[in-house]
Enzyme design. Structure first.
Site, PDB file in Angstrom:
ATOM      1  N   HIS A 157       0.836  -1.223   0.000  1.00  0.00           N
ATOM      2  CA  HIS A 157       0.000   0.000   0.000  1.00  0.00           C
ATOM      3  C   HIS A 157       0.861   1.260   0.000  1.00  0.00           C
ATOM      4  O   HIS A 157       0.422   2.305   0.472  1.00  0.00           O
ATOM      5  CB  HIS A 157      -0.939   0.046   1.210  1.00  0.00           C
ATOM      6  CG  HIS A 157      -1.667  -1.226   1.468  1.00  0.00           C
ATOM      7  ND1 HIS A 157      -2.913  -1.500   0.953  1.00  0.00           N
ATOM      8  CD2 HIS A 157      -1.296  -2.328   2.174  1.00  0.00           C
ATOM      9  CE1 HIS A 157      -3.289  -2.714   1.343  1.00  0.00           C
ATOM     10  NE2 HIS A 157      -2.326  -3.243   2.088  1.00  0.00           N
ATOM     11  N   SER A 278      15.404  21.399 -16.831  1.00  0.00           N
ATOM     12  CA  SER A 278      14.248  22.263 -17.036  1.00  0.00           C
ATOM     13  C   SER A 278      14.732  23.554 -17.678  1.00  0.00           C
ATOM     14  O   SER A 278      15.840  24.019 -17.403  1.00  0.00           O
ATOM     15  CB  SER A 278      13.582  22.559 -15.693  1.00  0.00           C
ATOM     16  OG  SER A 278      12.910  23.802 -15.747  1.00  0.00           O
ATOM     17  N   LYS A 284      16.652  21.419 -11.631  1.00  0.00           N
ATOM     18  CA  LYS A 284      15.917  20.191 -11.927  1.00  0.00           C
ATOM     19  C   LYS A 284      16.738  19.115 -12.638  1.00  0.00           C
ATOM     20  O   LYS A 284      17.497  19.387 -13.553  1.00  0.00           O
ATOM     21  CB  LYS A 284      14.684  20.502 -12.809  1.00  0.00           C
ATOM     22  CG  LYS A 284      13.615  21.331 -12.145  1.00  0.00           C
ATOM     23  CD  LYS A 284      13.012  20.674 -10.923  1.00  0.00           C
ATOM     24  CE  LYS A 284      12.161  19.467 -11.242  1.00  0.00           C
ATOM     25  NZ  LYS A 284      10.909  19.832 -11.904  1.00  0.00           N
ATOM     26  N   ASN A 286      15.312  15.812 -14.193  1.00  0.00           N
ATOM     27  CA  ASN A 286      14.018  15.145 -14.363  1.00  0.00           C
ATOM     28  C   ASN A 286      14.132  13.732 -14.948  1.00  0.00           C
ATOM     29  O   ASN A 286      14.941  13.494 -15.837  1.00  0.00           O
ATOM     30  CB  ASN A 286      13.110  15.984 -15.271  1.00  0.00           C
ATOM     31  CG  ASN A 286      12.665  17.274 -14.594  1.00  0.00           C
ATOM     32  OD1 ASN A 286      12.523  17.314 -13.367  1.00  0.00           O
ATOM     33  ND2 ASN A 286      12.469  18.316 -15.372  1.00  0.00           N
ATOM     34  N   GLU A 291       9.548   8.438 -17.132  1.00  0.00           N
ATOM     35  CA  GLU A 291       8.148   8.858 -17.314  1.00  0.00           C
ATOM     36  C   GLU A 291       7.620   8.401 -18.672  1.00  0.00           C
ATOM     37  O   GLU A 291       6.477   7.974 -18.808  1.00  0.00           O
ATOM     38  CB  GLU A 291       8.030  10.370 -17.192  1.00  0.00           C
ATOM     39  CG  GLU A 291       8.291  10.866 -15.788  1.00  0.00           C
ATOM     40  CD  GLU A 291       8.426  12.376 -15.747  1.00  0.00           C
ATOM     41  OE1 GLU A 291       7.469  13.033 -15.335  1.00  0.00           O
ATOM     42  OE2 GLU A 291       9.489  12.890 -16.141  1.00  0.00           O
TER      43      GLU A 291
END
Ligand code: ARG
Length: 470
Positions: A157, A278, A284, A286, A291
């Site tokens: 969970h 970024s 940043k 990323n 993704e």
């Protein structure tokens, strides 16, 4: 290239819009090498049974190889009037050698021809995919040595649950990807069936030798029912499903590592050459690649969905709808292959942030279940032990300390018989040592499995090299 006159029944040319709407050559040209391989086997078989002379079959095979070379070199012109790659190659052959070329299509139809070329293409593509997944497994197993001794929280969970060795995490992914490889092998069995010779739908009265063709194309079985073959795309759907499962597993892993690379988790530093910056926020780093691996899974699922819907309403046997199977099939392969190519170096190149992981490890009471099991082994019924440890956790939480920093009196309040030995199972290090079951994170179990994986992947690799050198 000459556009052939339309067959005898038509009294007019095809509307240009129909040609544009119905063409498949824009995508099925990817089958060219496999189509040519199928045609050469067919021609050689026709010579074996005496329909072609050996010289004719030789001329056909030689010309088909030249056409293949022209396509590979990008010197071949495609046009919609010839519909698909199969007609292009046949027409090029006829242009090159005339009447002998007109004999090639004897005893076959495009329906079995398309099926066979697609099977040959998938067979190669699945073998490549298997290698790509094996490379990823190797990267995970490689991490086991690199991260030896590192303990991570396991979650259920997404709440801290129990401590596990980092290697246990890596081998969990090896297992998932192994199931994908097993599915692939199973799917390969049905892909690897020769459908050539079923002709359009009912077979043929030409005395062809289907077994001869199957042998030449290294298929391991022969389809038994021409009506079935004409309509069958199960093998394409199964392949798309196998690809979807690989994509799903990649997506799960990507999501996990995206979380782990956040400041909030701070478990993982991703290799910078696989991250992006970024345009406005200078700090940043990323995880765009991860993704997109997660994101591209959407289209792989979509392709499977398209295929399932594509075939659901089709009566026996071949229907033109089936031509639409290839964009989905190719896209799933391309997508999963590119995801794998990036996943491998990311898995190999990331670094666990040992300091940050260790600092937080005593938070979240990862040793609570081990303490409960200790009580059970000292005669406390499971449900009572569960309740007692829950109360101890509450006490520790109130004092904002781990279980190991409670006093002996706290434990004895809970259960009178407890003594100093209770501290031997507290703390994640000791909790890890107390596991023992098969398949658990017990260090000895994990060690054995790492050795197993190394052995298994090495023998897979030897087998792959042997196939390549055949
Ligand atoms: N382009 C078609 C396909 O890929 C070829 C099959 C043609 N068969 C037919 N009966 N029209 O499926």
């Amino acid at each position: 290239m000459t556009t052939p006159a339309r067959s005898g029944v038509f009294d007019t040319v095809t509307d240009r819009r129909v040609e544009e709407f119905t063409e498949s050559v824009s995508f099925d040209r990817r089958l060219y090498a496999h189509d040519i391989r199928g045609s050469i086997a067919h021609a050689e078989m026709l010579a074996t049974v005496g329909i072609l002379t050996a010289a004719e079959a030789g001329l056909i095979s030689q010309s088909l190889r030249e056409i293949g070379d022209r396509i590979t070199a990008g010197k071949f012109v495609f046009e919609n009037s010839l519909e698909d790659i199969h007609m292009h190659i046949e027409q090029a052959l006829i242009d090159q050698i005339g009447d002998v070329g007109r004999k090639l299509h004897t005893g076959r139809s495009r329906n079995d021809q398309v099926s066979t070329a697609t099977r040959l293409w998938i067979r190669d593509a699945l073998a490549r995919l298997d290698q790509g997944i094996a490379d990823l497994q190797l990267a995970f197993v490689g991490r086991c040595d690199h991260d030896a001794g590192v303990i991570l929280p396991a979650y259920t969970h997404l709440q801290r649950a129990q401590p596990v060795l980092a290697s246990h995490y890596w081998l969990a992914y090896c297992e998932k990807f192994q199931r994908d490889r097993d599915r692939l092998t199973d799917c390969q069995r049905r892909v690897n069936t020769c459908s050539l010779g079923s002709a359009a739908v009912a077979g043929t009265s030409i005395p062809i030798d289907r077994e001869d063709v199957a042998r030449r194309l290294e298929f391991n079985s022969l389809s038994r029912n021409s009506l079935d073959v004409s309509s069958d795309r199960d093998f394409v759907l199964e392949t798309a499903f196998v690809l979807t499962m690989v994509a799903e597993h990649l997506s799960n892993w990507a999501e996990e590592w995206i979380l782990w690379s956040t400041v909030e988790f701070d478990y993982l530093a991703l290799p910078h050459q696989f991250c992006t910056g970024s345009s406005i926020m200078p700090q940043k780093i990323n995880p765009d690649v991860l993704e997109l691996i997660r994101g591209k899974t959407g289209r792989v699922v979509g392709n499977l969905q398209s295929l399932l819907v594509l075939v659901k309403g089709l009566p026996l046997a071949y229907n033109r709808d089936l031509q639409e199977d290839k964009p989905a099939l190719f896209d799933s392969f391309d997508t999963v292959e590119s995801c794998l190519q990036l996943a491998v170096p990311i898995v190999a190149g990331a670094e666990l942030k040992r300091g940050s992981i260790e600092t937080g490890l005593e938070r979240g009471y990862l040793d609570a279940t081990t303490l409960m099991e200790y009580l059970i082994q000292h005669g406390v019924p499971m449900r009572s032990a569960h309740h007692a440890v829950g109360q101890l956790v509450n006490k520790a939480r109130q004092r904002n300390v781990p279980l190991g920093q409670l006093g002996l009196s706290d434990f004895q309040e809970c259960h009178a018989d407890l003594d100093e030995s209770v501290f031997e199972v507290l703390g994640v290090e000791r909790a890890i040592q107390s596991f023992s079951s098969y398949g658990s994170t017990a260090p000895a179990q994990v060690e054995r499995q790492i050795a197993d994986w190394k052995r298994r992947l090495a023998s897979d690799m030897e087998a792959a090299i042997a196939v390549e050198n055949r």
